[in-house]
Design a protein around this motif. Structure first.
Motif, mmCIF file in Angstrom:
data_model
loop_
_atom_site.group_PDB
_atom_site.id
_atom_site.type_symbol
_atom_site.label_atom_id
_atom_site.label_comp_id
_atom_site.label_asym_id
_atom_site.label_seq_id
_atom_site.Cartn_x
_atom_site.Cartn_y
_atom_site.Cartn_z
ATOM 1 N N ILE A 141 0.827 -1.204 0.000
ATOM 2 C CA ILE A 141 0.000 0.000 0.000
ATOM 3 C C ILE A 141 0.864 1.258 0.000
ATOM 4 O O ILE A 141 0.791 2.075 -0.903
ATOM 5 N N SER A 142 1.650 1.432 1.032
ATOM 6 C CA SER A 142 2.559 2.564 1.148
ATOM 7 C C SER A 142 3.709 2.137 2.040
ATOM 8 O O SER A 142 3.629 1.122 2.734
ATOM 9 N N ALA A 143 4.777 2.914 2.041
ATOM 10 C CA ALA A 143 5.970 2.513 2.774
ATOM 11 C C ALA A 143 5.671 2.291 4.252
ATOM 12 O O ALA A 143 6.068 1.273 4.840
ATOM 13 N N VAL A 144 4.960 3.235 4.896
ATOM 14 C CA VAL A 144 4.707 3.116 6.335
ATOM 15 C C VAL A 144 3.838 1.896 6.635
ATOM 16 O O VAL A 144 4.150 1.090 7.519
ATOM 17 N N VAL A 145 2.741 1.748 5.922
ATOM 18 C CA VAL A 145 1.835 0.619 6.154
ATOM 19 C C VAL A 145 2.522 -0.694 5.831
ATOM 20 O O VAL A 145 2.390 -1.689 6.571
ATOM 21 N N ASP A 146 3.290 -0.730 4.734
ATOM 22 C CA ASP A 146 3.969 -1.967 4.352
ATOM 23 C C ASP A 146 4.991 -2.384 5.402
ATOM 24 O O ASP A 146 5.165 -3.585 5.680
ATOM 25 N N ILE A 147 5.648 -1.421 6.019
ATOM 26 C CA ILE A 147 6.647 -1.745 7.044
ATOM 27 C C ILE A 147 5.976 -2.356 8.267
ATOM 28 O O ILE A 147 6.451 -3.353 8.832
ATOM 29 N N THR A 148 4.864 -1.791 8.707
ATOM 30 C CA THR A 148 4.176 -2.362 9.866
ATOM 31 C C THR A 148 3.656 -3.764 9.559
ATOM 32 O O THR A 148 3.736 -4.664 10.408
ATOM 33 N N ASN A 149 3.158 -3.987 8.354
ATOM 34 C CA ASN A 149 2.701 -5.325 7.977
ATOM 35 C C ASN A 149 3.862 -6.303 7.890
ATOM 36 O O ASN A 149 3.749 -7.461 8.293
ATOM 37 N N TYR A 150 4.983 -5.832 7.369
ATOM 38 C CA TYR A 150 6.144 -6.701 7.235
ATOM 39 C C TYR A 150 6.647 -7.150 8.608
ATOM 40 O O TYR A 150 6.950 -8.331 8.820
ATOM 41 N N VAL A 151 6.755 -6.235 9.545
ATOM 42 C CA VAL A 151 7.223 -6.588 10.887
ATOM 43 C C VAL A 151 6.245 -7.548 11.549
ATOM 44 O O VAL A 151 6.637 -8.464 12.280
ATOM 45 N N MET A 152 4.949 -7.364 11.317
ATOM 46 C CA MET A 152 3.961 -8.289 11.865
ATOM 47 C C MET A 152 4.190 -9.700 11.323
ATOM 48 O O MET A 152 4.145 -10.689 12.072
ATOM 49 N N GLU A 195 7.020 -10.869 10.096
ATOM 50 C CA GLU A 195 8.340 -11.337 10.483
ATOM 51 C C GLU A 195 8.382 -11.772 11.948
ATOM 52 O O GLU A 195 8.875 -12.860 12.275
ATOM 53 N N LEU A 196 7.843 -10.935 12.838
ATOM 54 C CA LEU A 196 7.954 -11.196 14.270
ATOM 55 C C LEU A 196 6.666 -11.705 14.903
ATOM 56 O O LEU A 196 6.699 -12.303 15.980
ATOM 57 N N GLY A 197 5.529 -11.428 14.277
ATOM 58 C CA GLY A 197 4.253 -11.816 14.859
ATOM 59 C C GLY A 197 3.630 -10.745 15.717
ATOM 60 O O GLY A 197 2.594 -10.983 16.354
ATOM 61 N N GLN A 198 4.218 -9.543 15.763
ATOM 62 C CA GLN A 198 3.720 -8.446 16.584
ATOM 63 C C GLN A 198 2.994 -7.428 15.707
ATOM 64 O O GLN A 198 3.604 -6.760 14.886
ATOM 65 N N PRO A 199 1.681 -7.279 15.869
ATOM 66 C CA PRO A 199 0.979 -6.233 15.120
ATOM 67 C C PRO A 199 1.421 -4.843 15.587
ATOM 68 O O PRO A 199 1.668 -4.618 16.778
#
Length: 844
Positions: free
Chosen positions: A246-257, A259-263
């Motif tokens: 979607i966008s850099a900020v949203v994609d980063i939060t989704n990616y970390v979720m 990768e780590l399992g933390q929303p």
């Protein structure tokens, strides 16, 4: 849980092919639900750039493109994609390539224009389902490079069907520990690097939700580039996990979720006012969510708010007004721990199911928030730039769950698994799963990581050993020991025998859902004591059934609509009613008692309950009395229901066809009653009928004077409303009295003959046969062996409003032969009782 196979292999060294990996995951309890290969067979597909795109001279929807494939002279390719335009990078299948769908690329003429290749969409390449246009690649994609090399293909999308007790595997790092334990390798997790602090931007955090939100972290990042593009490697990992970039900020939060399992969640910091407040929602408080829906909240929801307004539903979804947009330059990153009980069911109550709620309601590692925040901060600074402020933390340590320590006994492990597992292997398994292990004299002392909410007792550790050691490696043994067979009580007919009896009488068993539509129940007149679902799957499944008949009639209607004229169905299942009472008051069986000036009748199926409201009243029950305090769970009653329509008998040549009527179904009821051996305890009455039953062709069935059910034709208005063409007859009974059976007792063959006397009586029309039978049996007692009704007459010679019944009385005494005087005396006693109670007159 979807993820890229290549991503997993980067985190752990897997010495197995794709099929072996999928099998190992499934056998370890992490079921592989779907495995989709991506990007196989892309030889001959390269990165290309469209240099020019002109309209096709003979087709409005086609464009003639000049494409640079890194071969010097551009190639001419005719393309029909709506986004084909000059200046973009796209995949090009060269002449001779063969795409995953079996398409062979050849030089061709399209509407008279030559084309030397094919520009491709993601779906045509087998890497995504998007077929809306050409797959646009980043502007820095190297022209001429094989597309498989550029995109890191081939790969596979693996989807796991995780059980609710394994939320730790909803992140790739957690899953990597299981995979490492399975294949005896080590995880290769990236080192945690704290993001450099270059700003003093702060915001206060207040925790006001108690144990529901014991830890909350945040960070302000200023001056990001809102136009920053998500890197290809990150976008591809998201895409292969089923998430659209979607966008850099949203994609980063989704990616970390992933990768780590933390929303995580990102707010536009410029929209926030004052401190961040984590609190419970107020009654009736509303919030516009990211999807534009208006959520109506209650105190059961945890909210993220500032000092003036709500910002997000904790653990579910962010708010619309504080969202990150394409002009946001300052963001507030959130990373928190919420108690699973505080999130469980909240998303469903709002009609949602989000990735965040899916994780939080199962349990997220309480130690993850800081790690996830640092990881997201680092990625954001690297991709979108900006200046990170300090990590802001508020926590309630007393409310955080401590990591459990569990003892595993060596003897218990062997007893349960039936196989010796070496001590070193047990220790390796626990260590590989991220647990701390201490060897003791009798076994092991194991401390589970904070992410493993499912490790609570010794059996949990045995399960971990079994699934990693391999169920295939555990020998199969037949169970030893004596089995005790359950004794079938003689005083009760088995439900299976009842089903077989009904099947033998020509009925088919139906199994319907326990949920029905509220408007359907309203048509039947079921309006009180209903058990409504808080989160129904649909409006048609919103209420638990108070009766089997509405669902069974729907099944009958469904069959009639498919050319089945003769339908005979039965069902044995539970029905549900909600009741509340304070005490039981004396009641006329089957009648409603109300405090006030009058008594009134309210038939209902099922459940006899007393309720407190404007009045106390007793509702007729299908059988027995159940009294509940307010707030008690719904009352469950097992019922038997029968519906039938069409001809009384199947088509045949022996007799003329005849429509099924009340007496046919009454005959089936009599057969079931006779099976229990005590037909005298049953009777049918023509009063107090429910609104859905035909007033002139229905009956109330009683057992020992208590309403046990109803029998008869459906009310014509209800039948019309339900679009039932022919007369439909129904029966519903409480199951327990039907299954009750008198124990058979051996009796000697009578030594003395029986005597028959016939009796003809003139009675009022409203007196039914069951009343007459009860009076005669009560009067004559054991002397009456059988009572037979063999004639009924009304008309000439009988007064209007009266009828003539002729019956045969079979009399017998076990100790002597009855004389004529004895038989005559019995007739006189029966006649006198009927004259007194039923206004009968002896006919000459």
């Amino acid at each position: 849980m979807k993820f890229s196979e290549n991503w997993l292999r980067e985190l752990v060294d897997i010495k197995a092919d794709r099929a072996a990996l999928a099998h190992a995951l499934t056998m370890a309890g992490l079921e592989v639900e779907e495995l989709t290969p991506l990007g196989e067979g892309l030889a001959g597909v390269v990165v290309a750039g469209i240099v020019a795109a002109e309209p096709h001279p003979q087709a409005d929807r086609l464009r003639v493109c000049q494409v640079d494939a890194g071969q010097g002279a551009p190639l001419q390719i005719v393309c029909g994609a709506p986004n084909a335009r000059a200046g973009i990078k796209v995949p090009l299948a060269m002449v001779g390539a063969k795409l995953p769908g079996g398409i062979s690329i050849k030089a061709a003429k399209l509407r008279g224009v030559e084309s030397f290749g094919m520009l491709c969409s993601a779906k045509e390449l087998g890497i995504d389902a998007d077929a809306s246009g050409l797959l646009e690649l980043p502007p820095d994609a190297p022209i001429g490079q094989p597309l498989a090399d550029y995109l890191g293909l081939p790969d596979a999308c693996i989807e796991l069907k995780l059980t609710p007790n394994r939320p730790d595997c909803l992140g790739l790092h957690g899953l990597a520990h299981d995979v490492a334990a399975l294949f005896g390798s080590a995880v290769k997790l990236p080192a945690q690097v704290d993001a450099p602090v270059a700003s003093e931007a702060r915001r206060g955090i207040r925790l006001e939700a108690g144990k529901d939100a014991p830890r909350y972290l945040g960070r302000i990042v200023e001056g990001i580039d809102p136009a920053a593009r998500t890197p290809l490697w990150l976008a591809e990992r998201l895409r292969r996990a089923g998430l659209r970039p979607i966008s850099a900020v949203v994609d980063i939060t989704n990616y970390v979720m992933l990768e780590l399992g933390q929303p995580l969640h990102a707010f536009d910091n410029d929209t926030l006012q004052g401190d961040i407040v984590v609190r419970h929602a107020g009654s009736g408080e509303t919030l516009k969510l990211l999807d534009g829906a208006q959520a109506k909240l209650d105190p059961g929801f945890v909210l993220i708010a500032d000092e003036h307004k709500a910002l997000a539903v904790a653990g579910v979804m962010g708010g619309y007004d504080s969202r990150v947009t394409d002009v946001t330059r300052n963001v507030f990153l959130e990373s928190a721990h919420f108690a699973p009980a505080a999130i469980m069911g909240r998303a469903r109550k709002l009609g949602l199911h989000t990735d965040a709620s899916h994780r939080f309601e199962r349990g997220v590692d309480p130690e993850l928030p800081r790690r996830a925040l640092e990881r997201a901060s680092g990625l954001l600074l690297a991709i979108a730039g900006g200046r990170a402020g300090p990590v802001l933390l508020a926590e309630n340590l007393a409310a955080l769950p401590p990591p459990p320590t569990v003892t595993l006994r060596r003897t218990r492990l062997k007893r349960v698994l039936g196989v010796d597992v070496a001590d070193a292997e047990v220790a390796r398994i626990f260590t590989a799963l991220g647990m701390r292990v201490t060897t003791t004299a009798n076994g092991w002392q194991v401390t589970a990581p904070s992410s493993r909410f499912d490790i609570e007792r010794e059996e949990d550790l045995i399960e971990e050993v079994a699934r990693i050691f391999g169920y295939d490696n555990i020998p199969t043994h037949s169970p030893a020991g004596a089995l005790t067979l359950a004794i079938e009580p003689e005083a009760r007919i088995g439900e299976l025998a009842l089903r077989e009896q009904l099947a033998a009488r020509g009925y088919h068993e139906a199994v319907n859902l326990s949920f029905v539509a509220g408007d359907l129940l309203a048509r039947w007149g079921f309006t009180e004591g209903l058990v409504s679902l808080a989160n129904p799957l649909s409006a048609d499944l919103a209420v638990m059934r108070p009766s089997l008949l509405p669902g069974l009639i729907e099944a009958l209607r469904h069959n009639r609509a498919r050319q089945q004229e003769r339908v005979r169905l039965f069902e044995v299942a539970r029905v549900f009613r909600q009741g509340a009472s304070l005490r039981e008051e004396p009641a006329i069986p089957g009648r409603t008692l109300q405090q006030g000036a009058s008594l009134r009748e309210e038939p209902a199926i099922p459940g006899r309950t007393l309720r407190q409201g404007a009045s106390l009243r007793e509702e007729p029950a299908i059988h027995g009395r159940t009294f509940q305090q307010a707030g008690d769970p719904p009352m469950e009653t097992t019922s038997l229901a029968i519906v039938a329509c069409g001809n009384a008998r199947a088509e045949q040549w022996g007799e003329s066809p005849r429509m099924l009527d009340f007496h046919d179904l009454k005959g089936d009821l009599d057969a079931l009653i006779a099976w229990g051996g005590e037909p005298q305890r049953w009777s049918v009455q023509a009063d107090q009928l429910p609104v859905w039953l035909h007033p002139g062709r229905g009956a109330r069935v009683t057992h020992d004077g208590v309403t046990a059910g109803y029998l008869g034709a459906l009310h014509p208005q209800l039948a019309k409303a339900l679009d039932l063409g022919a007369d439909v007859h129904v029966l519903e009974l409480a199951l327990e009295p039907v299954l009750a059976r008198r124990l058979p007792q051996a009796r000697p063959v009578p030594h003395f003959p029986s005597v028959r006397r016939d009796l003809a009586l003139d009675l009022p029309e409203e007196i039914n046969w069951s009343q007459i039978e009860q009076v005669v049996r009560a009067t004559l007692g054991v002397r009456l062996k059988e009572l037979r009704l063999f004639d009924r007459y009304s008309g000439k010679g009988v007064e209007a409003g009266r009828k003539s019944l002729a019956m045969g009385l079979i009399l017998q005494d076990a100790s002597r032969t009855l004389t004529d005087d004895d038989a005559d005396r019995c007739i006189r006693e029966a006649t006198a009782a009927l004259e007194q109670t039923c206004k009968a007159k002896l006919r000459g």
